[in-house]
Design a protein around this motif. Structure first.
Motif, short mmCIF file in Angstrom:
data_model
loop_
_atom_site.label_atom_id
_atom_site.label_comp_id
_atom_site.label_asym_id
_atom_site.label_seq_id
_atom_site.Cartn_x
_atom_site.Cartn_y
_atom_site.Cartn_z
N GLU A 115 14.01 -0.33 4.61
CA GLU A 115 12.73 -0.23 3.90
C GLU A 115 12.59 1.05 3.09
O GLU A 115 11.66 1.20 2.30
N PHE A 116 13.51 2.00 3.28
CA PHE A 116 13.50 3.23 2.47
C PHE A 116 14.39 3.03 1.24
O PHE A 116 15.47 2.44 1.33
N ASP A 117 13.92 3.54 0.09
CA ASP A 117 14.67 3.39 -1.16
C ASP A 117 15.90 4.29 -1.23
O ASP A 117 16.83 4.03 -1.98
N SER A 118 15.89 5.36 -0.46
CA SER A 118 17.00 6.31 -0.47
C SER A 118 17.37 6.64 0.97
O SER A 118 16.61 6.37 1.90
N SER A 119 18.53 7.25 1.16
CA SER A 119 18.96 7.62 2.52
C SER A 119 18.53 9.03 2.89
O SER A 119 18.62 9.43 4.04
N GLU A 120 18.07 9.81 1.89
CA GLU A 120 17.66 11.19 2.17
C GLU A 120 16.49 11.60 1.28
O GLU A 120 16.45 11.29 0.09
N TYR A 121 15.51 12.31 1.89
CA TYR A 121 14.34 12.79 1.17
C TYR A 121 14.08 14.25 1.54
O TYR A 121 14.36 14.67 2.67
N ASP B 207 1.84 4.87 6.27
CA ASP B 207 1.42 6.23 5.90
C ASP B 207 2.46 7.27 6.35
O ASP B 207 2.64 8.29 5.67
N PHE B 208 3.12 7.00 7.46
CA PHE B 208 4.19 7.89 7.93
C PHE B 208 5.34 7.90 6.91
O PHE B 208 5.87 8.96 6.56
N LYS B 209 5.68 6.71 6.42
CA LYS B 209 6.75 6.60 5.42
C LYS B 209 6.36 7.37 4.14
O LYS B 209 7.17 8.10 3.57
N ILE B 210 5.10 7.20 3.71
CA ILE B 210 4.62 7.91 2.51
C ILE B 210 4.66 9.42 2.72
O ILE B 210 5.07 10.18 1.85
N PHE B 211 4.25 9.85 3.92
CA PHE B 211 4.27 11.29 4.23
C PHE B 211 5.69 11.85 4.09
O PHE B 211 5.87 12.97 3.59
N LEU B 212 6.68 11.09 4.53
CA LEU B 212 8.07 11.58 4.51
C LEU B 212 8.70 11.53 3.13
O LEU B 212 9.64 12.30 2.85
N THR B 213 8.22 10.64 2.26
CA THR B 213 8.95 10.37 1.01
C THR B 213 8.21 10.77 -0.27
O THR B 213 8.85 11.06 -1.28
N ALA B 214 6.88 10.78 -0.25
CA ALA B 214 6.12 10.99 -1.51
C ALA B 214 6.14 12.45 -1.94
O ALA B 214 6.06 13.36 -1.10
N GLN B 215 6.25 12.66 -3.23
CA GLN B 215 6.11 14.02 -3.76
C GLN B 215 4.65 14.46 -3.63
O GLN B 215 3.76 13.64 -3.41
N ALA B 216 4.41 15.77 -3.77
CA ALA B 216 3.08 16.33 -3.51
C ALA B 216 1.98 15.61 -4.29
O ALA B 216 0.93 15.25 -3.73
#
Length: 367
Positions: A66-72, A143-152
């Motif tokens: 479900e993540f678009d990339s393997s690292e953020y 929301d946890f996924k957004i917290f880990l992946t979204a830019q500021a």
């Protein structure tokens, strides 16, 4: 916990070292292979005209589809962590959300924005995210996924979307809470037992927390006095030729005691104080979770009472009661599963923390 009573029954064949003893106790369920790794590091100070704050780098590595990339890699400030915690509580009111460090952690022991304060908070934030990542339900929260992946800027935009669930539900919760104050009529026995357990646990963990802080303060005072005491013997030796070597020897011993005491204090501040305080916060969280479960139960009870007194609108009430019964069952099942998991983790953490203290004390007295 009485289930730990057997720990006190040592047989002659048991190893003496606490660190080897701890390996005797293992849980039956081995953790599954992890697919989400999170690191919180690299604190950075930001000074604006309005405020001064710290941001932390959050690095995520994952193999989930479900993540678009393997690292953020993103930067987050303390307020962002608070937002995530509130969103998790809204989405999962009867799950045990891990605690965050308070705004001013270990008040009176460290200054805000000092290196020690920032490092203590960094460790706590790192643990907070990894506890969520290891949780079977919370780890898949959007929301946890957004917290880990979204830019500021993306996170800021996401935060502004609509009123929060809690604010929309505020009046309903208050109305239900007023009906619950007198106690829940049909609360299952196991949740009454949970409540009793948590009241006792809260009392005892708070006492342990206070004692540990008192020990740390007394050790610090002792260390400060020793640091003054050593140089006095060195100065004294300069004016007493006959006993100069003895006085220098005493000064050397005091110096070694200072170093051993500093190590012991580091062990307390790193391995015991944070664990005890985390579970002080957990006790507050769990009491809140139990209250929210009772509120859901209270809502069901009030509808059942209303149905008994109203002959009209029976179909409408029956449908609402059916939905509330499902809601109560979901809440009960979620809390039951999380409760067992929390108790297991708590016992493991406590055992590890006190074993570390025992091990450190052994080394201290040997030195």
């Amino acid at each position: 916990d009485t289930s730990l009573a057997e720990v006190n029954s040592f047989s002659p064949s048991m190893p003496i070292s606490p660190s080897s003893m701890i390996n005797q106790y293992k849980f039956e369920d081995e953790p599954e292979l992890r697919d989400l790794f999170i690191t919180v590091d690299d604190p950075e100070s930001h000074i604006t005209a309005i405020e001064t704050f710290i941001t932390y780098r959050v690095v995520t590595k994952t193999s989930r589809g479900e993540f678009d990339s393997s690292e953020y890699e993103v930067r987050r400030r303390y307020q962002d962590f608070l937002w995530l915690k509130s969103k998790l509580e809204e989405a999962h009111p009867t799950l045990i959300i891990p605690p965050l460090p308070e705004k001013f952690i270990m008040k009176g022991m460290v200054e805000r924005f000092s290196d020690e304060f920032v490092e203590t908070r960094r460790k706590a934030l790192h643990k907070f995210l990894n506890r969520i990542a290891d949780h079977p339900t919370l780890t898949f929260n959007e929301d946890f996924k957004i917290f880990l992946t979204a830019q500021a800027w993306e996170l800021s935009s996401h935060k502004k979307q609509g009123p929060s669930l809690l604010s929309r539900m505020g009046q309903t919760v208050r109305a239900v809470a007023s009906s619950v104050r007198g106690g829940v009529k049909n609360r299952p026995e196991m949740f009454t037992e949970m409540n009793d357990y948590m009241e006792t646990f809260s009392q005892k963990i708070n006492v342990l927390d206070k004692i540990a802080h008192r020990i740390y303060r007394e050790e610090r005072e002792y260390l400060n006095e020793m640091k003054e005491y050593g140089p006095i013997h060195t100065l004294w030796s300069a004016s007493e030729e006959d006993i100069a070597d003895s006085l220098k020897g005493v000064a050397s011993c005091i110096d070694k005691c200072c170093k051993a005491t500093e190590k012991r204090m580091a062990g307390l501040s790193e391995n015991l104080l944070p664990i005890l305080h985390e579970y002080v916060l957990y006790s507050e969280i769990l009491m809140g979770v139990l209250k929210r479960r009772d509120q859901i139960q209270g809502e069901l009870d009030s509808k059942v009472d209303a149905l008994a007194h109203k002959k009209t609108e029976k179909d409408l009430f029956s449908e609402e009661i059916g939905k509330l019964e499902d809601k109560v069952e979901c809440a009960n099942n979620a809390l039951k599963a999380d409760w067992d998991r929390w108790k297991q983790n708590m016992q493991c953490d406590m055992r590890s923390a006190f074993t570390n203290v025992a091990e450190n004390n052994l080394h201290y007295y040997e030195e």
